[in-house]
Design an enzyme around this catalytic site. Sequence first.
Site, PDB file in Angstrom:
ATOM      1  N   ARG A 139      -3.778  10.615   4.548  1.00 11.86           N
ATOM      2  CA  ARG A 139      -2.629  11.498   4.573  1.00 11.86           C
ATOM      3  C   ARG A 139      -1.746  11.364   3.331  1.00 11.86           C
ATOM      4  O   ARG A 139      -1.183  12.341   2.830  1.00 11.86           O
ATOM      5  CB  ARG A 139      -1.825  11.179   5.833  1.00 11.86           C
ATOM      6  N   ASP A 143       4.941   0.597  11.934  1.00 13.61           N
ATOM      7  CA  ASP A 143       3.694  -0.019  11.455  1.00 13.61           C
ATOM      8  C   ASP A 143       3.528  -1.465  11.934  1.00 13.61           C
ATOM      9  O   ASP A 143       2.493  -2.081  11.666  1.00 13.61           O
ATOM     10  CB  ASP A 143       3.632   0.028   9.919  1.00 13.61           C
ATOM     11  N   LYS A 188       0.839  -1.205   0.000  1.00 12.04           N
ATOM     12  CA  LYS A 188       0.000   0.000   0.000  1.00 12.04           C
ATOM     13  C   LYS A 188       0.873   1.253   0.000  1.00 12.04           C
ATOM     14  O   LYS A 188       0.668   2.176  -0.779  1.00 12.04           O
ATOM     15  CB  LYS A 188      -0.893   0.002   1.245  1.00 12.04           C
ATOM     16  N   ASN A 189       1.877   1.264   0.888  1.00 11.38           N
ATOM     17  CA  ASN A 189       2.676   2.482   1.055  1.00 11.38           C
ATOM     18  C   ASN A 189       3.589   2.759  -0.134  1.00 11.38           C
ATOM     19  O   ASN A 189       4.132   3.846  -0.262  1.00 11.38           O
ATOM     20  CB  ASN A 189       3.518   2.399   2.334  1.00 11.38           C
ATOM     21  N   ASP A 234       6.149  19.903   7.577  1.00  7.76           N
ATOM     22  CA  ASP A 234       7.194  20.922   7.440  1.00  7.76           C
ATOM     23  C   ASP A 234       8.377  20.445   6.597  1.00  7.76           C
ATOM     24  O   ASP A 234       8.957  21.222   5.831  1.00  7.76           O
ATOM     25  CB  ASP A 234       7.666  21.369   8.826  1.00  7.76           C
ATOM     26  N   CYS A 280      -3.846  12.849  12.726  1.00  8.68           N
ATOM     27  CA  CYS A 280      -4.700  11.670  12.684  1.00  8.68           C
ATOM     28  C   CYS A 280      -4.539  10.942  13.999  1.00  8.68           C
ATOM     29  O   CYS A 280      -3.826  11.415  14.885  1.00  8.68           O
ATOM     30  CB  CYS A 280      -4.341  10.779  11.503  1.00  8.68           C
ATOM     31  N   ARG A 312      -8.479  -0.365   4.924  1.00 14.81           N
ATOM     32  CA  ARG A 312      -7.617   0.627   4.260  1.00 14.81           C
ATOM     33  C   ARG A 312      -6.305  -0.013   3.818  1.00 14.81           C
ATOM     34  O   ARG A 312      -5.705   0.432   2.841  1.00 14.81           O
ATOM     35  CB  ARG A 312      -7.295   1.784   5.215  1.00 14.81           C
ATOM     36  N   ARG A 361       1.669  14.605  13.061  1.00 17.86           N
ATOM     37  CA  ARG A 361       2.046  14.412  11.658  1.00 17.86           C
ATOM     38  C   ARG A 361       2.137  15.708  10.828  1.00 17.86           C
ATOM     39  O   ARG A 361       1.317  15.964   9.928  1.00 17.86           O
ATOM     40  CB  ARG A 361       1.105  13.405  10.993  1.00 17.86           C
ATOM     41  N   PRO A 362       3.150  16.522  11.105  1.00 15.12           N
ATOM     42  CA  PRO A 362       3.323  17.761  10.327  1.00 15.12           C
ATOM     43  C   PRO A 362       3.842  17.496   8.906  1.00 15.12           C
ATOM     44  O   PRO A 362       4.208  16.366   8.582  1.00 15.12           O
ATOM     45  CB  PRO A 362       4.382  18.517  11.134  1.00 15.12           C
TER      46      PRO A 362
END
Length: 431
Positions: free
Chosen positions: A92, A312, A22-23, A124, A116, A404, A121-122
Site C-alpha cells: 500500500r 501496529d 520501514k514506515n 479519499d 488488504c 516485509r 483502507r481508502p
Amino acid sequence: MDIFVIQGGRPLQGTVRTAGAKNSCLPMLAAALLTEETLELENVPDLSDVRSMLGILEVLGAKVERSGTSVALRTEPSAQPVAPWDLVRKMRASFEVFGPLLGRRGRAEVSYPGGCSIGVRPVDAHIRGFEALGAIVRTREGYVVAEAPPGGLPGGEAYLATSSGSSVGATRNVMMAAVLARGRSVLSCAACEPEVVDLANCLNAMGAKVHGAGSPTIEIEGVEALHGARHAVVPDRIEAGTYVVAGAITGGRVRVEACRPEHLTALLDALYRAGVGLERGRDWIETQPRDPRERLRPTDITTQPYPGFPTDLQAQWMALMALADGVSVITERIFPDRYMHLAEILRLGARIRRQETAAVVEGVPALSGASIMASDLRASAALVLAGLVAQGQTKVHRVYHIDRGYERIEERLSALGASIWREPDTDSPPL
Ligand code: UD1
C-alpha cells in the site's frame, strides 16, 4: 514459502539493535522522485517492502545504488509518471509515489491500492489533499489520475481528517506534493507520527520549507526545486516495541538498543500498568527478568493516532494479555477489523472474543504450541511472540508477511536465546 518453527518456553536474554523504520523509509525513498540530484539514505532496513519500493522507483526512472544500510537514488525525469497495479498491489505504501510525481512532474497516474487483510483502507484523504493543492483528480480504469494546472500546483489549504482522526499516508503524500508548489500550503488535521516528522526533516535537508511537522498543522512554503541530501532514517519504533514485548512475554531481560524510547510512551505506560519491570535510557529500553509463575496484570489499551497506542502493536499486545491474570479489553480505533490474528492465537489455547471493534482477552495460565497462519505483517509478529511462550512446538506459516517489516527476526530472536528457525513449508496449500 517458509515457516518458522518455534520451541517455546525459553526466557530471552541479551541485546538487540533496532533497524531503521520501514514506515519512515518507504515514503522517504519516494521523495527521491522530487529531485534530479542524489538522495542518500542511511539506516535503511533490509526488508522485502524496501525492495518492492525500490522496484517501483526504478520503473519510475530512479537509478538505485545500495551498499549495506545505505541507499543512493537519482531520478531521471524522462520515465512515464505511471505506477502500475502489479507493483502497487504488493504494498500500500507505494501509493506514496503519487505526491512526489504530481509535485515534480505535474501529473501522476497510480493504481488504486485497494484493501488488504487489515481492512478497507481508502485513499479519499490523499485525493482531497491533492485537490486542495489545485490538482484535478479523477479515477480511471482502477487508476487515480491527477494533473496540476500549467505551471504546477498552486498550493492551498488541505483538511486531512479521516474517520479515525488523521492519516499518516495522506499527510506524507500531500506534504510531498506541496513542497514544490508555487505557493504556500497548510495541512490541517495532519498526522503527528514520528515517521511524518522524519520525512519532513529529510525534505527540509533537500531544501524544502516544511514547518510544524509533528503537530496537527503543517505549513509548507513551496520552493522552485529540491537538491540532493543525505539523511539517516529514524529507528523503527514498532520493531523496537515488538522486541520489548518479546522480553516481557518471556519474562526475560532484553535490552533493545538504538531505539527512541520517547516514541514508545504509550507502550511503555501500558507495560508499567501490566507490571513489567523496565529500565530505559536515552536510546535503549530493557525489560527486567520476571519469575515465570508471576503473571502480568490485565491491562486495557485503545489504539489511537500518535502519541496514542499504535495499531501496529495491537496484535503483539493481545499475545501478551493472552497470558495475563484476568480480563483485558483491547479496542481498535484505527483499523476496526484488524483482528485476523485473533483466531490464530485461539488455536494456541487463548480465550479471546471479539466484541464489535474490541477484543476481550481472558488471560490463561499457559498456551500450547500448534500450527498457525500469519495473515499480515504485525499479526505474524504477534504469533511469533505467542509461540515463544507456548508449551511445545509452534509452526507459523506464511512468514513472508513478517519479512516485509522485520529484518531477519528469527536470527535476532535466536541471538536472544529463543529456539526458532526457518524451514521451507511442506504443509501449506498454495495461495
Ligand atoms: C500507516 C502505516 C501503518 C499503520 C498506519 C496507522 C506506513 C507505510 N504504514 O498506514 O503501518 O498501521 O499508518 O498508524 O506508514 N483513512 C481514510 N482515508 C484515507 C486514508 C486513511 O479514511 O485516505 C483511514 C484508514 O482507513 C485508517 C486511518 O485513516 O482508519 C489511518 O490510516 P493511515 O494513517 O492512512 O494508514 P497508512 O498511512 O495506510
